[in-house]
Design an enzyme around this catalytic site. Structure first.
Site, PDB file in Angstrom:
ATOM      1  N   CYS A   1       9.747  47.208   0.313  1.00  0.00           N
ATOM      2  CA  CYS A   1       8.839  46.957  -0.800  1.00  0.00           C
ATOM      3  C   CYS A   1       7.625  47.865  -0.646  1.00  0.00           C
ATOM      4  O   CYS A   1       7.104  48.000   0.466  1.00  0.00           O
ATOM      5  CB  CYS A   1       8.423  45.483  -0.779  1.00  0.00           C
ATOM      6  SG  CYS A   1       7.290  45.048  -2.112  1.00  0.00           S
TER       7      CYS A   1
ATOM      8  N   HIS B   1      14.463  41.277  -6.895  1.00  0.00           N
ATOM      9  CA  HIS B   1      13.278  41.612  -6.087  1.00  0.00           C
ATOM     10  C   HIS B   1      12.045  41.761  -6.986  1.00  0.00           C
ATOM     11  O   HIS B   1      10.983  41.191  -6.694  1.00  0.00           O
ATOM     12  CB  HIS B   1      13.552  42.909  -5.308  1.00  0.00           C
ATOM     13  CG  HIS B   1      12.389  43.413  -4.512  1.00  0.00           C
ATOM     14  ND1 HIS B   1      12.409  43.505  -3.136  1.00  0.00           N
ATOM     15  CD2 HIS B   1      11.163  43.858  -4.896  1.00  0.00           C
ATOM     16  CE1 HIS B   1      11.222  43.968  -2.714  1.00  0.00           C
ATOM     17  NE2 HIS B   1      10.463  44.198  -3.762  1.00  0.00           N
ATOM     18  N   GLU B   2      12.193  42.516  -8.074  1.00  0.00           N
ATOM     19  CA  GLU B   2      11.032  42.763  -8.945  1.00  0.00           C
ATOM     20  C   GLU B   2      10.584  41.480  -9.648  1.00  0.00           C
ATOM     21  O   GLU B   2       9.389  41.218  -9.773  1.00  0.00           O
ATOM     22  CB  GLU B   2      11.345  43.855  -9.977  1.00  0.00           C
ATOM     23  CG  GLU B   2      11.648  45.232  -9.383  1.00  0.00           C
ATOM     24  CD  GLU B   2      10.651  45.690  -8.333  1.00  0.00           C
ATOM     25  OE1 GLU B   2       9.452  45.366  -8.445  1.00  0.00           O
ATOM     26  OE2 GLU B   2      11.077  46.369  -7.391  1.00  0.00           O
TER      27      GLU B   2
ATOM     28  N   HIS C   1       8.390  39.220  -7.675  1.00  0.00           N
ATOM     29  CA  HIS C   1       6.970  39.595  -7.628  1.00  0.00           C
ATOM     30  C   HIS C   1       6.155  38.846  -8.695  1.00  0.00           C
ATOM     31  O   HIS C   1       4.961  38.606  -8.504  1.00  0.00           O
ATOM     32  CB  HIS C   1       6.799  41.102  -7.871  1.00  0.00           C
ATOM     33  CG  HIS C   1       6.962  41.939  -6.632  1.00  0.00           C
ATOM     34  ND1 HIS C   1       6.108  41.859  -5.558  1.00  0.00           N
ATOM     35  CD2 HIS C   1       7.867  42.900  -6.312  1.00  0.00           C
ATOM     36  CE1 HIS C   1       6.484  42.736  -4.631  1.00  0.00           C
ATOM     37  NE2 HIS C   1       7.549  43.374  -5.055  1.00  0.00           N
TER      38      HIS C   1
END
Ligand code: NI
Length: 190
Positions: free
Chosen positions: A110, A152-153, A156
């Site tokens: 990341c 993953h994004e 966030h």
């Protein structure tokens, strides 16, 4: 061209839930996306979420290059059929749901946790959706690396960083060391 400062793990903007975007076609959003693209191109990596550039908004950008090493590794390891290119995609107010229960693990990194990597479980197949900059709905099925990048994004946007998902922190460490000691194919459950 504007390269934005990337927040690093420990900054509160990465730890809280981001807010929805009211007007995806607003000039301010278009400008932010353009700066995020410059920032991602400069930093390298598959994706970037707005909170990583200190904007607590539900917006991510990502792409999967055709020759992406990780995507290729996935395919070679038989974990995915996919190593095709996913062009740069802007997703506003996105969401996803898993297709099936199947999970798989792979090393992730990341831009907000530079130099670190860890073996992170993700759903193998998902269906995701969001709005593009034109306000039109984007809806796709994804698997393997593509599905991983999106998960993953989107994490966030809810203040979740990949280390929070690592099942065994023995498999979290400095990229340099992990590469040296966990060559692809040597990664085993211990
Ligand atoms: Ni990240």
């Amino acid at each position: 061209m504007a390269i934005l400062k990337i927040a690093r793990m420990g900054h509160p903007v990465l730890a809280s839930a981001a807010g929805p975007i009211g007007d995806p076609s607003a000039a301010s959003i278009k400008r932010l996306v353009s700066h995020m693209i410059d920032t991602l191109n400069d930093a390298g990596g598959a994706g970037l979420a707005a909170p990583q550039v200190h904007e607590p908004l539900r917006l991510v950008i990502f792409h999967v290059p055709a020759e992406d090493e990780a995507a290729k590794r996935y395919k070679d390891a038989g974990l995915s059929k996919e190593n095709g290119e996913i062009p740069l995609t802007v997703l506003i107010n996105p969401g996803f749901e898993p297709i099936g229960e199947e999970m798989e693990e792979a090393f992730e990194g990341c831009l907000s946790i530079p130099g670190m990597t860890g073996l992170t479980p993700r759903f193998k197949r998902i269906r995701y959706r969001g709005l593009g900059l034109d306000g039109q709905i984007i809806e796709r099925n994804a698997e393997g690396f593509h599905a991983r990048v999106v998960q993953h994004e989107l994490d966030h946007l809810d203040g979740t960083l990949f280390p929070f998902r690592i099942a065994d922190l023995k498999h979290f460490g400095f990229m340099e060391e992990m590469k040296r000691h966990h060559a692809a194919g040597e990664i085993k459950e211990e």
